[in-house]
Write a protein that holds these residues in place. Structure first.
Motif, mmCIF file in Angstrom:
data_model
loop_
_atom_site.group_PDB
_atom_site.id
_atom_site.type_symbol
_atom_site.label_atom_id
_atom_site.label_comp_id
_atom_site.label_asym_id
_atom_site.label_seq_id
_atom_site.Cartn_x
_atom_site.Cartn_y
_atom_site.Cartn_z
ATOM 1 N N HIS A 80 -1.106 27.332 -18.773
ATOM 2 C CA HIS A 80 -0.689 26.891 -20.109
ATOM 3 C C HIS A 80 0.778 27.180 -20.391
ATOM 4 O O HIS A 80 1.361 26.572 -21.290
ATOM 5 N N ALA A 81 1.380 28.113 -19.640
ATOM 6 C CA ALA A 81 2.807 28.374 -19.853
ATOM 7 C C ALA A 81 3.661 27.230 -19.301
ATOM 8 O O ALA A 81 4.842 27.106 -19.648
ATOM 9 N N ALA A 82 3.063 26.409 -18.422
ATOM 10 C CA ALA A 82 3.784 25.219 -17.946
ATOM 11 C C ALA A 82 3.645 24.126 -19.010
ATOM 12 O O ALA A 82 4.638 23.599 -19.514
ATOM 13 N N GLY A 125 12.963 18.632 -26.719
ATOM 14 C CA GLY A 125 12.227 19.735 -26.095
ATOM 15 C C GLY A 125 13.098 20.964 -25.903
ATOM 16 O O GLY A 125 14.256 21.021 -26.352
ATOM 17 N N GLY A 126 12.529 21.949 -25.212
ATOM 18 C CA GLY A 126 13.198 23.232 -25.052
ATOM 19 C C GLY A 126 14.499 23.166 -24.261
ATOM 20 O O GLY A 126 15.493 23.806 -24.623
ATOM 21 N N THR A 127 14.504 22.386 -23.205
ATOM 22 C CA THR A 127 15.709 22.284 -22.370
ATOM 23 C C THR A 127 16.866 21.742 -23.192
ATOM 24 O O THR A 127 17.995 22.264 -23.144
ATOM 25 N N GLN A 128 16.587 20.710 -23.954
ATOM 26 C CA GLN A 128 17.649 20.087 -24.750
ATOM 27 C C GLN A 128 18.121 21.032 -25.858
ATOM 28 O O GLN A 128 19.323 21.123 -26.130
ATOM 29 N N SER A 129 17.184 21.751 -26.473
ATOM 30 C CA SER A 129 17.572 22.696 -27.530
ATOM 31 C C SER A 129 18.435 23.817 -26.968
ATOM 32 O O SER A 129 19.441 24.206 -27.568
ATOM 33 N N ASP A 130 18.046 24.348 -25.812
ATOM 34 C CA ASP A 130 18.841 25.416 -25.184
ATOM 35 C C ASP A 130 20.248 24.918 -24.851
ATOM 36 O O ASP A 130 21.244 25.614 -25.056
ATOM 37 N N ASN A 131 20.317 23.716 -24.318
ATOM 38 C CA ASN A 131 21.634 23.154 -23.971
ATOM 39 C C ASN A 131 22.490 22.946 -25.208
ATOM 40 O O ASN A 131 23.684 23.242 -25.205
ATOM 41 N N VAL A 138 19.543 35.486 -25.634
ATOM 42 C CA VAL A 138 18.490 36.245 -24.937
ATOM 43 C C VAL A 138 17.141 35.702 -25.393
ATOM 44 O O VAL A 138 16.871 35.615 -26.594
ATOM 45 N N MET A 139 16.301 35.357 -24.411
ATOM 46 C CA MET A 139 15.008 34.757 -24.738
ATOM 47 C C MET A 139 14.081 35.749 -25.432
ATOM 48 O O MET A 139 14.151 36.954 -25.184
ATOM 49 N N TRP A 140 13.200 35.226 -26.286
ATOM 50 C CA TRP A 140 12.265 36.100 -27.006
ATOM 51 C C TRP A 140 11.277 36.702 -26.000
ATOM 52 O O TRP A 140 10.989 37.895 -26.022
ATOM 53 N N ASN A 196 9.807 36.241 -21.694
ATOM 54 C CA ASN A 196 10.080 35.584 -20.416
ATOM 55 C C ASN A 196 8.940 34.684 -19.949
ATOM 56 O O ASN A 196 7.771 35.055 -20.004
ATOM 57 N N SER A 197 9.318 33.520 -19.430
ATOM 58 C CA SER A 197 8.327 32.523 -19.019
ATOM 59 C C SER A 197 7.661 32.860 -17.689
ATOM 60 O O SER A 197 6.571 32.386 -17.412
ATOM 61 N N GLU A 198 8.313 33.662 -16.864
ATOM 62 C CA GLU A 198 7.731 33.919 -15.541
ATOM 63 C C GLU A 198 6.883 35.174 -15.502
ATOM 64 O O GLU A 198 5.849 35.211 -14.845
ATOM 65 N N ALA A 216 12.653 30.857 -27.875
ATOM 66 C CA ALA A 216 11.317 31.359 -28.234
ATOM 67 C C ALA A 216 10.217 30.422 -27.731
ATOM 68 O O ALA A 216 9.094 30.449 -28.245
ATOM 69 N N VAL A 217 10.542 29.626 -26.706
ATOM 70 C CA VAL A 217 9.584 28.634 -26.187
ATOM 71 C C VAL A 217 8.261 29.281 -25.785
ATOM 72 O O VAL A 217 7.189 28.780 -26.113
ATOM 73 N N GLN A 218 8.319 30.409 -25.065
ATOM 74 C CA GLN A 218 7.066 31.022 -24.591
ATOM 75 C C GLN A 218 6.474 31.989 -25.611
ATOM 76 O O GLN A 218 5.280 32.252 -25.589
ATOM 77 N N VAL A 221 12.433 26.123 -29.817
ATOM 78 C CA VAL A 221 10.973 26.009 -29.663
ATOM 79 C C VAL A 221 10.650 24.624 -29.087
ATOM 80 O O VAL A 221 11.452 23.699 -29.191
ATOM 81 N N THR A 222 9.462 24.521 -28.485
ATOM 82 C CA THR A 222 9.040 23.217 -27.953
ATOM 83 C C THR A 222 7.549 23.041 -28.198
ATOM 84 O O THR A 222 6.796 24.025 -28.244
ATOM 85 N N ALA A 223 7.123 21.787 -28.358
ATOM 86 C CA ALA A 223 5.734 21.514 -28.771
ATOM 87 C C ALA A 223 4.712 21.677 -27.650
ATOM 88 O O ALA A 223 3.599 22.141 -27.881
ATOM 89 N N HIS A 224 5.100 21.318 -26.415
ATOM 90 C CA HIS A 224 4.059 21.193 -25.385
ATOM 91 C C HIS A 224 3.544 22.520 -24.847
ATOM 92 O O HIS A 224 2.540 22.552 -24.127
ATOM 93 N N LYS A 225 4.182 23.631 -25.207
ATOM 94 C CA LYS A 225 3.631 24.932 -24.792
ATOM 95 C C LYS A 225 2.575 25.388 -25.805
ATOM 96 O O LYS A 225 1.911 26.404 -25.614
HETATM 97 C C1 PLP Z 1 11.475 29.861 -21.744
HETATM 98 C C2 PLP Z 1 11.577 28.376 -21.602
HETATM 99 N N1 PLP Z 1 12.637 27.738 -22.110
HETATM 100 C C3 PLP Z 1 12.770 26.405 -22.019
HETATM 101 C C4 PLP Z 1 11.829 25.636 -21.392
HETATM 102 C C5 PLP Z 1 12.009 24.162 -21.314
HETATM 103 O O1 PLP Z 1 11.240 23.516 -22.298
HETATM 104 P P1 PLP Z 1 10.908 21.952 -22.173
HETATM 105 O O2 PLP Z 1 9.912 21.826 -21.062
HETATM 106 O O3 PLP Z 1 10.347 21.577 -23.505
HETATM 107 O O4 PLP Z 1 12.184 21.257 -21.879
HETATM 108 C C6 PLP Z 1 10.700 26.258 -20.824
HETATM 109 C C7 PLP Z 1 9.698 25.462 -20.093
HETATM 110 O O5 PLP Z 1 9.139 25.895 -19.121
HETATM 111 C C8 PLP Z 1 10.573 27.666 -20.944
HETATM 112 O O6 PLP Z 1 9.527 28.308 -20.421
#
Ligand code: PLP
Length: 383
Positions: free
Chosen positions: A6-8, A68-74, A146-148, A150-152, A177-179, A198-202
């Motif tokens: 689900h973290a993916a 999504g999260g990638t675009q927000s981070d960028n 700094v991320m809230w 960690n995703s891994e 804060a995606v994860q 933040v992103t919706a699909h997580k």
């Molecule tokens: C911590 C974190 N940031 C950003 C992303 C990217 O989010 P998105 O898949 O919505 O681009 C992910 C996705 O795995 C993530 O885990």
């Protein structure tokens, strides 16, 4: 198939799907259109913005929809750097998602001074490290990202302290804060970050929509041009159905906490216990971290090939991931594990299990059994 990834992506939840389905033919129009179908789409979009803002304890006008999260981070990192003029300072932790690290790398190529903050063996950034690095009052525009959580490996950072330190030095604070969102309380009233991803699909919402929360009108340069949507910071036709699904997903996640978190934590403890019993030399990544995400467990198995283990589990009906894509030249394929000092000599299989609303105790038990079996077989075949 037992889905423990689900973290993916957390598959679209039924109530989310229902909300989106009801809007088909009703709000799937262009919110910028002046006619009444466009007006209806605009109100659905704004209602969703309000729900997301409420869930994060901020104002509706702070929420900027992105893809999504990638675009927000960028947008946060590169947008800050470009708006800041020549030579801004950007400090990021070594365990950030690549969306932050690569954006920072791009900013460095454009003249920003980028510094990577080391973490300890659990993946945790000691706030004193940030304090020391920042030194006195910032003399150039400075961003700390700094991320809230960690995703891994699931390590939760001390974001409140980090934010306070950044602000104390006159720096802007961004957190991914995606994860963390939906798994631990994420409130901008508690942690007054300037920028939050933040992103919706997580969360069991649709793929392809996220948000960057921007507070206090922090200057950002857009990364794309050609429209005035989202305050011109993320131009292009907005996605009202996606936004409504995102809002329902975040509302549900918030309403279900803390029960969901308690349930996941118990499952995680159970899975960890069963795996340890079967594989005594199992390594649990981030085990000693002050706080870990309740729904995520990352483990390492020495002497076992990662690709072979993931394939064996897939064939056995267990969907998990290694937590990161393999990078050539790195022992574990993970910059996060490398930063935590995990650099095994030989084969090392990393498994990341992550739970969602549908995960049961029976799923966890079956997964543990299949992992134990596969590891035994693969280790035996290597001997
Ligand atoms: C911590 C974190 N940031 C950003 C992303 C990217 O989010 P998105 O898949 O919505 O681009 C992910 C996705 O795995 C993530 O885990």
């Amino acid at each position: 198939m037992i889905y423990l990834d689900h973290a993916a992506t957390c598959p679209l939840r039924k109530p989310v799907w229902d909300v989106m389905g009801r809007l088909v033919g009703d709000a799937d129009f262009n919110p910028a259109s002046v006619h009444s179908p466009g007006g209806r789409a605009a109100s659905v979009l704004e209602e969703a913005r309000q729900v997301i803002a409420t869930a994060l304890s901020t104002k509706r006008s702070d929420v900027l929809f992105t893809g999504g999260g990638t675009q927000s981070d960028n947008l946060a990192v590169l947008g800050f750097s470009r708006a800041a003029g020549p030579g801004p300072r950007i400090l990021v932790s070594a365990v950030e998602h690549k969306a932050v690290l690569e954006a920072a790398r791009r900013a460095a190529a454009e003249g920003a001074v980028v510094e990577i903050l080391p973490v300890d063996a659990t993946g945790w950034l000691d706030p004193r490290t940030l304090e020391e690095r920042l030194g006195g009052k910032a003399e150039v525009p400075t961003l700390v990202s700094v991320m809230w959580a960690n995703s891994e490996v699931g390590t939760v950072q001390s974001v409140r302290d980090l934010c306070e330190i950044a602000h104390g030095h006159g720096a802007t604070f961004h957190t991914d804060a995606v994860q963390a969102c939906g798994k631990v309380p994420v409130s901008l009233a508690e942690v007054p970050a300037d920028l939050l991803t933040v992103t919706a699909h997580k969360l069991g919402g649709p793929v392809g929509i996220g948000a960057l929360v921007r507070r206090g009108e922090i200057p950002l340069e857009p990364l794309a041009y050609g429209g005035s949507q989202e305050k011109s910071l993320w131009p292009g036709t907005q996605n009202p159905l996606g936004a409504a699904g995102f809002a329902e997903a975040i509302r549900l996640a918030r309403d279900e906490m803390p029960e969901s978190a308690d349930r996941w934590r118990a499952l995680r403890v159970e899975l960890e216990g069963q795996l340890r019993a079967a594989i005594p030399d199992l390594r649990v990544h981030g085990e000693e971290a002050p706080v870990r995400l309740p729904h995520l467990l990352s483990v390492g198995v020495e002497g076992c090939d990662q690709a072979a283990l993931l394939t064996a589990l897939d064939l056995a009906g267990i969907a998990v991931s290694a937590g990161s894509a393999c990078a050539s030249g790195a022992a574990t394929g993970s910059h996060v594990l490398e930063a935590m000092g995990i650099r095994p000599d030989g084969p090392y299989a990393v498994l990341r299990f992550s739970f969602g609303p549908s995960t049961t105790a029976a799923d966890v038990e079956t997964a543990a059994m299949q992992v134990a079996r596969s590891v035994e077989r693969l280790r035996g075949s290597d001997a």
